[in-house]
Structures are given as C-alpha cells and as structure tokens.
Design a protein around this motif. Structure first.
Motif, PDB file in Angstrom:
ATOM      1  N   ASP A 149      28.497  -0.286  40.706  1.00 57.08           N
ATOM      2  CA  ASP A 149      28.243  -1.627  40.202  1.00 57.08           C
ATOM      3  C   ASP A 149      28.184  -1.578  38.678  1.00 57.08           C
ATOM      4  N   ASN A 156      20.853  -9.785  36.874  1.00 56.42           N
ATOM      5  CA  ASN A 156      21.672  -9.578  38.056  1.00 56.42           C
ATOM      6  C   ASN A 156      22.875  -8.716  37.689  1.00 56.42           C
ATOM      7  N   LEU A 208      23.114  -7.730  42.522  1.00 58.80           N
ATOM      8  CA  LEU A 208      21.806  -7.124  42.744  1.00 58.80           C
ATOM      9  C   LEU A 208      20.806  -7.668  41.730  1.00 58.80           C
TER      10      LEU A 208
END
Length: 161
Positions: A26, A43, A48
């Motif tokens: 990510d 985020n 997430l």
C-alpha cells in the motif's frame, strides 16, 4: 483505526525490503509538512485508516515503510512547488552570501544540488518576488518553478512562516 508507532524500513536505504514489496503493498501520500508530524490520522491509498503516533523527534521520509501485520505501506512524499535557481559558473563568495541572505530572510528551507539552489514556495506569484529580490545579483543563470519532491539539505531546514 490501525495504530502505528514505528518505521519498519526505507526503500531507499534497504534493498532487501524491495524484495518484500508486491502488488498488495500500500502507499501513504504525505506532504513534506506532514512528514514532520509525530501524530496524525490518515487513510492509505487502499483505504486503511491509519493512526500514527511516533516517538517525539521522529521525522518520516520519502520511502519509509510502515508494517501493519504482514502488510507493507510505503510513504510517498508529495511533490510541491519549488523554485530552482541555476547558478552561473564561478559565482563569488560575496554573491553566494547575498543569495543566502535573501532566501534566508524569507525563512525558506533550501536544498543544494551542485550548481542549483532549490526552495519551496506556496504559489507562483513568489517567482516574481524572488526575481525582484535577486535582480542586483549577477550569479543566476536561470530561475524557474518545478513540481518536485523537496528535501532540505542537512542543517538547512529552517522554520518557515
């Protein structure tokens, strides 16, 4: 919210971590100002919800890797407007001191790259301001704005207004 309190690694300094990154990795995009914060909630690119609480004095860097369970999240510094001064050859010490004074008087952090001096700006209008401030110097080959990742040189990260 997922809590994170430490940096796992950095992709620019650890070749082994590159082997662990995959399509499931990510990203977390942060501004240069956000990189200096010890506590924040953001985020990630994949959504997430991250609550970061780092020890006092921690400063994140582009390429830092955060580990959440078995997931890796790479910090990506966002580009910002930066003035790039390209200096002429053989600039005198007096001219360098004058340039440093002019930039420092505006409380700008600087990044030094061979024959270039870079510093962040907030908007394009600052280009004309600095052109006017530099008009008495004879040391600048070119001055322009570029969108780039700005990282101050060691010792050149001053408090900005």
């Amino acid at each position: 919210m997922i809590e994170i309190s430490q940096v796992f690694s950095n992709i620019h300094h650890d070749n082994e971590i590159l082997k662990l990154l995959d399509s499931n990795s990510d990203e977390l995009h942060l501004s240069r100002i956000e990189l200096s914060k010890n506590r924040m909630r953001k985020n990630s690119k994949n959504g997430l919800d991250l609550g970061m609480n780092f020890p006092s004095g921690t400063h994140l860097h582009d390429g830092d890797v955060l580990k959440v369970n078995e997931n890796l999240i790479v910090i990506k510094q966002m580009p910002e407007k930066t003035i790039v001064l390209k200096l002429k050859n053989n600039v005198s010490n007096d001219e360098l001191i004058l340039l440093g004074h002019i930039i420092g008087n505006r409380h700008k952090a600087i990044q030094l790259q061979k024959e270039k001096i870079l510093f962040p700006i907030i908007n394009d209008a600052e280009l004309e301001i600095f052109k006017n401030l530099f008009h008495k110097t004879n040391s600048i080959e070119s001055i322009q704005i570029e969108e780039r990742i700005f990282s101050p040189s060691d010792g050149a990260d001053v408090h900005e207004h």
